[in-house]
Scaffold this motif. Structure first.
Motif, PDB file in Angstrom:
ATOM      1  N   MET A 246       0.835  -1.201   0.000  1.00 49.47           N
ATOM      2  CA  MET A 246       0.000   0.000   0.000  1.00 49.47           C
ATOM      3  C   MET A 246       0.871   1.253   0.000  1.00 49.47           C
ATOM      4  O   MET A 246       0.626   2.208  -0.756  1.00 49.47           O
ATOM      5  CB  MET A 246      -0.907   0.009   1.228  1.00 49.47           C
ATOM      6  N   ILE A 247       1.905   1.264   0.848  1.00 53.95           N
ATOM      7  CA  ILE A 247       2.777   2.438   0.931  1.00 53.95           C
ATOM      8  C   ILE A 247       3.509   2.659  -0.396  1.00 53.95           C
ATOM      9  O   ILE A 247       3.575   3.793  -0.902  1.00 53.95           O
ATOM     10  CB  ILE A 247       3.784   2.274   2.089  1.00 53.95           C
ATOM     11  N   LEU A 248       4.044   1.588  -0.971  1.00 52.59           N
ATOM     12  CA  LEU A 248       4.764   1.726  -2.244  1.00 52.59           C
ATOM     13  C   LEU A 248       3.848   2.230  -3.349  1.00 52.59           C
ATOM     14  O   LEU A 248       4.247   3.071  -4.167  1.00 52.59           O
ATOM     15  CB  LEU A 248       5.388   0.389  -2.638  1.00 52.59           C
ATOM     16  N   ASP A 249       2.627   1.723  -3.394  1.00 53.13           N
ATOM     17  CA  ASP A 249       1.664   2.200  -4.398  1.00 53.13           C
ATOM     18  C   ASP A 249       1.375   3.683  -4.198  1.00 53.13           C
ATOM     19  O   ASP A 249       1.312   4.451  -5.170  1.00 53.13           O
ATOM     20  CB  ASP A 249       0.362   1.398  -4.307  1.00 53.13           C
ATOM     21  N   ASN A 250       1.195   4.101  -2.943  1.00 48.66           N
ATOM     22  CA  ASN A 250       0.900   5.506  -2.662  1.00 48.66           C
ATOM     23  C   ASN A 250       2.081   6.418  -2.972  1.00 48.66           C
ATOM     24  O   ASN A 250       1.907   7.552  -3.426  1.00 48.66           O
ATOM     25  CB  ASN A 250       0.488   5.678  -1.191  1.00 48.66           C
ATOM     26  N   VAL A 251       3.296   5.907  -2.716  1.00 45.78           N
ATOM     27  CA  VAL A 251       4.506   6.682  -3.015  1.00 45.78           C
ATOM     28  C   VAL A 251       4.609   6.963  -4.510  1.00 45.78           C
ATOM     29  O   VAL A 251       4.986   8.059  -4.936  1.00 45.78           O
ATOM     30  CB  VAL A 251       5.752   5.922  -2.507  1.00 45.78           C
ATOM     31  N   VAL A 252       4.259   5.972  -5.301  1.00 41.62           N
ATOM     32  CA  VAL A 252       4.320   6.135  -6.761  1.00 41.62           C
ATOM     33  C   VAL A 252       3.240   7.105  -7.235  1.00 41.62           C
ATOM     34  O   VAL A 252       3.472   7.946  -8.109  1.00 41.62           O
ATOM     35  CB  VAL A 252       4.179   4.767  -7.457  1.00 41.62           C
ATOM     36  N   LYS A 253       2.031   6.993  -6.650  1.00 38.80           N
ATOM     37  CA  LYS A 253       0.909   7.832  -7.088  1.00 38.80           C
ATOM     38  C   LYS A 253       1.050   9.279  -6.618  1.00 38.80           C
ATOM     39  O   LYS A 253       0.648  10.204  -7.325  1.00 38.80           O
ATOM     40  CB  LYS A 253      -0.411   7.257  -6.555  1.00 38.80           C
ATOM     41  N   ASP A 254       1.579   9.481  -5.425  1.00 40.76           N
ATOM     42  CA  ASP A 254       1.646  10.822  -4.837  1.00 40.76           C
ATOM     43  C   ASP A 254       3.088  11.119  -4.434  1.00 40.76           C
ATOM     44  O   ASP A 254       3.608  10.563  -3.475  1.00 40.76           O
ATOM     45  CB  ASP A 254       0.721  10.907  -3.620  1.00 40.76           C
ATOM     46  N   LYS A 255       3.731  11.996  -5.161  1.00 39.73           N
ATOM     47  CA  LYS A 255       5.136  12.314  -4.910  1.00 39.73           C
ATOM     48  C   LYS A 255       5.330  13.159  -3.652  1.00 39.73           C
ATOM     49  O   LYS A 255       6.472  13.395  -3.239  1.00 39.73           O
ATOM     50  CB  LYS A 255       5.723  13.047  -6.120  1.00 39.73           C
ATOM     51  N   ASP A 256       4.245  13.601  -3.040  1.00 41.13           N
ATOM     52  CA  ASP A 256       4.348  14.373  -1.798  1.00 41.13           C
ATOM     53  C   ASP A 256       4.080  13.507  -0.566  1.00 41.13           C
ATOM     54  O   ASP A 256       3.626  14.003   0.459  1.00 41.13           O
ATOM     55  CB  ASP A 256       3.364  15.542  -1.823  1.00 41.13           C
ATOM     56  N   THR A 257       4.363  12.227  -0.668  1.00 39.92           N
ATOM     57  CA  THR A 257       4.123  11.306   0.446  1.00 39.92           C
ATOM     58  C   THR A 257       5.238  11.416   1.482  1.00 39.92           C
ATOM     59  O   THR A 257       6.413  11.574   1.137  1.00 39.92           O
ATOM     60  CB  THR A 257       4.029   9.866  -0.067  1.00 39.92           C
ATOM     61  N   PHE A 258       4.846  11.340   2.749  1.00 43.38           N
ATOM     62  CA  PHE A 258       5.802  11.296   3.865  1.00 43.38           C
ATOM     63  C   PHE A 258       5.535   9.998   4.628  1.00 43.38           C
ATOM     64  O   PHE A 258       4.402   9.733   5.028  1.00 43.38           O
ATOM     65  CB  PHE A 258       5.622  12.496   4.786  1.00 43.38           C
ATOM     66  N   VAL A 259       6.581   9.183   4.834  1.00 40.86           N
ATOM     67  CA  VAL A 259       6.420   7.836   5.381  1.00 40.86           C
ATOM     68  C   VAL A 259       7.002   7.758   6.788  1.00 40.86           C
ATOM     69  O   VAL A 259       8.116   8.226   7.042  1.00 40.86           O
ATOM     70  CB  VAL A 259       7.097   6.793   4.463  1.00 40.86           C
ATOM     71  N   LEU A 260       6.248   7.141   7.691  1.00 42.79           N
ATOM     72  CA  LEU A 260       6.693   6.877   9.065  1.00 42.79           C
ATOM     73  C   LEU A 260       6.625   5.375   9.307  1.00 42.79           C
ATOM     74  O   LEU A 260       5.537   4.790   9.244  1.00 42.79           O
ATOM     75  CB  LEU A 260       5.801   7.613  10.067  1.00 42.79           C
ATOM     76  N   ILE A 261       7.776   4.754   9.559  1.00 41.94           N
ATOM     77  CA  ILE A 261       7.821   3.297   9.722  1.00 41.94           C
ATOM     78  C   ILE A 261       8.465   2.948  11.057  1.00 41.94           C
ATOM     79  O   ILE A 261       9.533   3.470  11.400  1.00 41.94           O
ATOM     80  CB  ILE A 261       8.617   2.639   8.570  1.00 41.94           C
ATOM     81  N   ASP A 262       7.817   2.070  11.790  1.00 41.88           N
ATOM     82  CA  ASP A 262       8.320   1.633  13.098  1.00 41.88           C
ATOM     83  C   ASP A 262       8.579   0.127  13.075  1.00 41.88           C
ATOM     84  O   ASP A 262       7.636  -0.672  13.048  1.00 41.88           O
ATOM     85  CB  ASP A 262       7.299   1.991  14.182  1.00 41.88           C
ATOM     86  N   GLU A 263       9.833  -0.246  13.050  1.00 42.74           N
ATOM     87  CA  GLU A 263      10.257  -1.652  13.129  1.00 42.74           C
ATOM     88  C   GLU A 263       9.588  -2.511  12.061  1.00 42.74           C
ATOM     89  O   GLU A 263       8.624  -3.232  12.323  1.00 42.74           O
ATOM     90  CB  GLU A 263       9.981  -2.216  14.519  1.00 42.74           C
ATOM     91  N   MET A 264      10.139  -2.471  10.882  1.00 40.50           N
ATOM     92  CA  MET A 264       9.562  -3.166   9.735  1.00 40.50           C
ATOM     93  C   MET A 264       9.839  -4.669   9.777  1.00 40.50           C
ATOM     94  O   MET A 264      10.843  -5.123  10.287  1.00 40.50           O
ATOM     95  CB  MET A 264      10.167  -2.563   8.450  1.00 40.50           C
ATOM     96  N   LEU A 265       8.902  -5.444   9.232  1.00 37.88           N
ATOM     97  CA  LEU A 265       9.031  -6.904   9.038  1.00 37.88           C
ATOM     98  C   LEU A 265       9.336  -7.646  10.344  1.00 37.88           C
ATOM     99  O   LEU A 265      10.266  -8.453  10.426  1.00 37.88           O
ATOM    100  CB  LEU A 265      10.108  -7.202   7.987  1.00 37.88           C
ATOM    101  N   ARG A 266       8.490  -7.419  11.342  1.00 41.11           N
ATOM    102  CA  ARG A 266       8.669  -8.117  12.615  1.00 41.11           C
ATOM    103  C   ARG A 266       8.260  -9.582  12.529  1.00 41.11           C
ATOM    104  O   ARG A 266       8.589 -10.373  13.401  1.00 41.11           O
ATOM    105  CB  ARG A 266       7.824  -7.421  13.690  1.00 41.11           C
TER     106      ARG A 266
END
Length: 605
Positions: free
Chosen positions: A497-517
């Motif tokens: 979902m995040i990757l799709d949104n990043v591609v669609k909207d170049k003004d995306t800001f991402v906050l990630i907490d401990e990925m792939l637990r």
């Protein structure tokens, strides 16, 4: 600023004391009027007994006159008491409003809706940032009683907007903050009523009422209903003054009227039960609308909400009077007499149809706009209650800079504030640190204040400047037994979902907490690494909280696109101490060994 908030709390306490005293005084006056009603009733009995015992002389005439006086006085007292009862109802709601503000500033939960209905785990950020539900941003800010206001506040917390709209809303919220003393009365006039009832009335006005009133559109029925009071009065006077035979004619007329009313009963009931019993609520809404109409608004955002050329509050009061008259049918005796002699229900339906043709569209719009004012008042009230918060600067250039930013849901006595700013171009900022050191809270602090900023509200910071971003978060990932989704699969879905949104909207800001637990440490590192590289390739700004120190080494290959920050711990005599302050560079001290030692496990060097 702490002293200023103490002044605000003291102000609420003064209002609570004043309204409470007013309610007590009014209750005593109502009790006195109740005793007066009993006295008037006893006086009426006394005059009636004297009348029975009196001779047919001047004294008897005087007693007959005196019989009328207690009835007139009784009617006046009942009317006065009814007004006082309504005044107490309003004052109780006003007391609730003040008490709720006082309670919240002392840490108690908000008495308004906390927005649980808007919780959505699939939303790009609302679940991770505690926007809806108990102990949420919505619970902190909401002061809306109407469904329209609640939905609008939820929308402004969960949808991306534009810089121009944010600036207009800031202007409106600042203006309402200057009128804050008057907004409590506005809220009291809307609180305590069933919000479903007003929604039902709006639907009725928009889609149904015109068709339901079609049975009173004929010229004959309108002419006869207008004429029937004169016919009934003429019959009664003729029967008294001319001949008793006219009582029989009147009785026949009554039978015809009752039969006519019965034949149209289902149609009349359909109209009545959409409005019946709502006169008090509509009166309250009319008073609230009158307040919006009577202010000398300056902000263009607020002025656009007042698009009616006529005072809508008067139109609603006209509707209220029709409904109050219609409610007379609830009294079987009174309603029966009125319908028998005056075709009262049909008269009310005709009056309602006349009102509907001239005023309904403006009223629907005004009722909807009450929610707009409620939503702005919610944010203005928060701005008033938190005098140390500031309205952020919204820029059209890439920017995110803040001084002493704190989490608005953490009490100020224990809140720790931090400074943060992005570079002139997007970077991925890797935040390392120990368990419980503050990484997750800092990410949520940034995110939730961005949501406040985009709603036009003040933020929990000393300064803040930011561009308009689409916020995407990855924090609380849950499995789902119902959907046969493992934690790892849920994580992958979120990443996609995040990757799709990043591609669609170049003004995306991402906050990630401990990925792939939900996977092994090697795949977790490799997956996190390739994801960060993808964000760098897409030129997407991000904060990436992790325990994996290897990710901090990405700065070697991407010195212009990666920055390192950390939260550390201080260890004194084997004891841990957290300062929750964001520092530059990767973390050097971790607490896992200390925590394991406390439960009896020791790691080998």
């Amino acid at each position: 600023m702490q002293k200023l908030q103490e002044v605000i709390i003291a102000g609420y306490q003064d209002e609570i004391n004043e309204v409470t005293a007013h309610i007590d005084r009014t209750k005593k006056l109502i009790d006195q009027l109740s005793l007066l009603r009993i006295g008037l009733f006893l006086a009426e009995i006394l005059f009636f007994v004297l009348l029975l015992r009196s001779a047919d002389d001047n004294l008897r005439t005087l007693i007959q006159i005196c019989l009328v006086l207690p009835v007139i006085a009784f009617a006046f007292v009942v009317r006065r008491q009814s007004r006082l009862d309504r005044e107490i109802d309003y004052k109780k709601q006003l007391l609730w409003v003040y008490q709720n503000e006082w309670n919240m500033l002392h840490g108690a939960p908000n008495g308004y809706d906390h927005g649980k209905a808007f919780e959505a785990e699939q939303h790009p950020y609302t679940s991770d940032l505690d926007i809806f539900g108990a102990s949420s941003l919505f619970a902190l800010t909401n002061r809306c009683s109407t469904k329209t206001g609640i939905r609008l506040l939820a929308k402004n917390f969960s949808e991306k907007t534009t810089r121009d709209r944010i600036l207009l809303r800031q202007e409106a919220i600042k203006e309402i903050k200057h009128h804050i003393a008057e907004t409590y009365s506005f809220r009291a006039n809307l609180h305590g009523y069933d919000p479903e009832k007003i929604e039902q009335i709006k639907v009725q006005l928009k889609n149904q009422l015109g068709e339901q009133l079609s049975f009173v559109k004929g010229s004959f029925i309108r002419f006869y209903v207008k004429l029937v009071p004169y016919i009934s009065i003429a019959m009664i006077l003729t029967a008294i003054l001319v001949s008793s035979v006219f009582w029989k004619v009147l009785a026949l007329l009554v039978v015809v009227h009752i039969g006519w009313n019965v034949l149209l009963g289902s149609k009349i009931n359909k109209v009545f039960y959409s409005f019946g019993g709502s006169s008090n609520q509509l009166n309250g809404y009319a008073r609230a609308i009158l307040w919006t109409e009577s202010q000398n608004w300056k902000s263009s955002y607020t002025l656009n909400l007042l698009d009616s050329e006529i005072p809508v509050s008067k139109e609603i009061r006209s509707l209220t009077r029709i409904i109050e008259n219609f409610d007379a049918r609830l009294n079987i005796i009174v309603g029966g007499v009125l319908n028998a002699l005056l075709l009262w229900d049909l008269k009310c339906c005709i009056n309602l149809d006349n009102w509907y043709q001239s005023s309904s569209k403006d009223v629907i719009t005004a009722l909807d706009h009450l929610g707009d004012f409620e939503e702005l008042i919610s944010l203005a009230t928060m701005a008033y209650n938190q005098p140390d918060w500031v309205f952020p600067v919204i820029t059209d250039q890439f920017a995110l800079a803040t001084t002493h930013i704190g989490h608005p849901l953490i009490h100020q006595e224990v809140r720790v504030n931090n400074d943060f700013r992005v570079e002139a171009k997007p970077t991925v900022d890797i935040v390392t640190g120990s368990n419980m050191a503050g990484k997750s809270t800092f990410l949520r602090t940034l995110g939730i204040n961005m949501v406040l900023a985009y709603a036009g509200a003040p933020v929990c910071a000393q300064k803040m400047q930011l561009a308009v971003f689409s916020i995407n978060t990855y924090m609380r990932i849950k499995d789902s037994l119902n959907e046969s989704t493992s934690t790892f699969k849920a994580e992958l879905n979120r990443l996609k979902m995040i990757l799709d949104n990043v591609v669609k909207d170049k003004d995306t800001f991402v906050l990630i907490d401990e990925m792939l637990r939900g996977t092994n440490s090697r795949d977790k590192y490799l997956g996190s690494k390739v994801f960060i590289q993808k964000l760098i390739a897409e030129n997407t700004p991000a904060l990436f909280a992790t325990h994996d120190l290897q990710l901090a080494d990405l700065i070697i290959d991407h010195p212009e696109a990666v920055r390192n920050f950390h939260f550390d711990i201080q260890i004194t005599d084997g004891e841990m101490r957290f300062d929750y302050l964001l520092k530059h560079g990767p973390c050097k001290t971790f607490n896992a060994a200390i925590l394991l030692k406390e439960i009896g496990l020791k790691l080998d060097d």
